[in-house]
Scaffold this motif. Structure first.
Motif, PDB file in Angstrom:
ATOM      1  N   ASP A   1       0.852  -1.185   0.000  1.00 25.07           N
ATOM      2  CA  ASP A   1       0.000   0.000   0.000  1.00 25.07           C
ATOM      3  C   ASP A   1       0.894   1.242   0.000  1.00 25.07           C
ATOM      4  OD1 ASP A   1      -2.156   1.640   0.126  1.00 25.07           O
ATOM      5  OD2 ASP A   1      -2.594   1.283   2.261  1.00 25.07           O
ATOM      6  N   PRO A   2       1.392   1.625  -1.192  1.00 29.92           N
ATOM      7  CA  PRO A   2       2.358   2.735  -1.229  1.00 29.92           C
ATOM      8  C   PRO A   2       1.762   4.040  -0.689  1.00 29.92           C
ATOM      9  CG  PRO A   2       1.680   2.116  -3.452  1.00 29.92           C
ATOM     10  CD  PRO A   2       1.109   1.088  -2.528  1.00 29.92           C
ATOM     11  N   ASP A   3       2.635   4.874  -0.122  1.00 32.07           N
ATOM     12  CA  ASP A   3       2.208   6.144   0.462  1.00 32.07           C
ATOM     13  C   ASP A   3       1.624   7.069  -0.595  1.00 32.07           C
ATOM     14  OD1 ASP A   3       3.059   5.432   2.959  1.00 32.07           O
ATOM     15  OD2 ASP A   3       5.072   6.282   2.692  1.00 32.07           O
ATOM     16  N   PRO A   4       0.683   7.912  -0.166  1.00 35.17           N
ATOM     17  CA  PRO A   4       0.225   8.964  -1.080  1.00 35.17           C
ATOM     18  C   PRO A   4       1.370   9.939  -1.368  1.00 35.17           C
ATOM     19  CG  PRO A   4      -0.748   9.257   1.116  1.00 35.17           C
ATOM     20  CD  PRO A   4       0.009   7.963   1.137  1.00 35.17           C
ATOM     21  N   ILE A   5       1.277  10.650  -2.483  1.00 31.07           N
ATOM     22  CA  ILE A   5       2.358  11.552  -2.909  1.00 31.07           C
ATOM     23  C   ILE A   5       1.813  12.973  -3.022  1.00 31.07           C
ATOM     24  CG2 ILE A   5       3.890  12.137  -4.853  1.00 31.07           C
ATOM     25  CD1 ILE A   5       3.908   9.162  -5.575  1.00 31.07           C
ATOM     26  N   ARG A   6       2.578  13.905  -2.477  1.00 29.98           N
ATOM     27  CA  ARG A   6       2.317  15.324  -2.744  1.00 29.98           C
ATOM     28  C   ARG A   6       3.670  16.001  -2.868  1.00 29.98           C
ATOM     29  NH1 ARG A   6      -1.692  17.691   1.640  1.00 29.98           N
ATOM     30  NH2 ARG A   6      -0.993  15.835   2.755  1.00 29.98           N
TER      31      ARG A   6
END
Ligand code: PHE
Length: 351
Positions: free
Chosen positions: A194-199
């Motif tokens: 479950d890869p981290d969200p990106i910003r």
């Protein structure tokens, strides 16, 4: 006899007054106290004197010798003191003198604009991610949905290197793939559950093989932006970019989104802001349109998400790309993009 040695003493002391250096001091010493000095000669001749004269002259000679040696030491000390005095005077610092003014440097207008953009995106929770200037054809084009020979490549005339498929990036978008892959895979290449969200924002120099004119340069900055996560929608894109425009250009800034096309976003758009110079009336800066084009943007194409290691049935995202030089030109009314690289102080010192 006594008269002679008294005369020799007077002469020696007089000569010592005139001595000005250590070398002269040495010379004086051998002349007046050395083996061949008058004093030494006198002592040798003592034997020839009468028994009455002998002790008187001997005593006097001895006195003179002591006197000359003491004077020699005193003169040596004097010379040394004078030498120290002179060097102190020569190296003296006048601490009361006013300082020389140091001219302050300034940041290049591109750097100032970039820093302002970073600060705004930082406030909105976006990290800065740096990607490389030298890219592969794969990252700059193929993974972004530009197959070889695709006509969309025409818009980005490319500087190729002498190595096959190694080029100077034509935009900052290849950084999108790099950030996604860095988040989606472990160091050994296994996909994360479950890869981290990106910003993130990805600033950097881009290069295009173009004719240099007042409106286009072969080298310019871009700031890419990327948000990836669950349930990110077009309304997030519009809201976030409108918020950016208000922070950058003022709270009342109006924005509009026009349909556009980029191979790596779907749907794609361009964002305009209402001309801040004429407030939409129409002027020279907005070429009487009332609107200024600020950036390209869109929802990350499913193929691009998948290329980055994010399952497009679970994740979605938006991306945008803006040109700080273009924004600086609009803000400051700069009419010729070549000024950014001309290093003309008359231009640079205005900011
Ligand atoms: N990379 C595009 C260009 O250089 C700009 C862009 C970035 C468009 C991200 C959409 C999304 O023109």
């Amino acid at each position: 006899m006594l008269e002679e040695i008294n005369q020799a003493e007077r002469e020696a002391l007089e000569a010592l007054e005139a001595v000005g250096s250590n070398d002269e001091l040495q010379a004086w010493r051998s002349l007046h106290l050395g083996k061949k000095s008058q004093l030494k000669q006198q002592l040798k001749n003592l034997g020839r004197l009468s028994p009455e004269e002998r002790p008187v002259v001997g005593k006097r000679t001895h006195e003179i010798r002591q006197r000359l040696e003491a004077s020699l030491d005193a003169r040596r000390d004097e010379l040394e003191a004078a030498r120290i005095e002179a060097s102190l005077a020569a190296e003296a610092l006048d601490v009361t003198m006013p300082g020389r003014p140091v001219r302050r440097g300034r940041l290049h207008v591109s750097t100032r604009t970039l820093r302002r953009i970073y600060a705004i995106w930082a406030e909105m929770g976006f990290q800065v991610y740096r990607s490389r200037d030298v890219e592969s054809d794969e990252y700059n084009f193929q993974l972004l949905n530009f197959p070889r020979h695709h006509p969309a490549r025409e818009m980005q005339d490319t500087f190729h290197t002498t190595t096959d498929d190694v080029l100077l990036r034509t935009h900052t978008s290849p950084g999108q793939i790099r950030v996604m892959r860095e988040n989606a895979f472990d160091a050994d290449g296994t996909p994360r559950a479950d890869p981290d969200p990106i910003r993130v924002i990805l600033p950097g120099m881009c290069y295009r093989y173009e004719q240099i004119t007042a409106r286009s340069e072969i080298q310019f900055n871009q700031v890419e932006g990327l948000a990836v996560g669950r349930r990110i929608r077009m309304s997030d894109l519009k809201g976030t970019l409108t918020d950016f425009a208000r922070r950058m250009f003022g709270q009342d800034t109006r924005t509009r989104f026009r349909c556009s096309h980029f191979p790596f976003t779907e749907p794609s758009a361009e964002m305009d802001i209402e001309c801040f110079l004429c407030g939409g009336e129409g002027c020279r800066v907005c070429k009487h349109a009332g609107w200024l084009e600020i950036l390209g943007c869109g929802m990350v194409h499913p193929v691009v998400l998948a290329n980055g290691g994010y399952d497009p049935t679970v994740y979605s995202g938006f991306a945008f790309g803006m040109g700080p030089e273009r924004i600086a030109m609009l803000r400051h009314g700069i009419e010729d993009i070549r000024q950014f690289w001309a290093n003309d102080l008359r231009f640079l010192e205005q900011f």
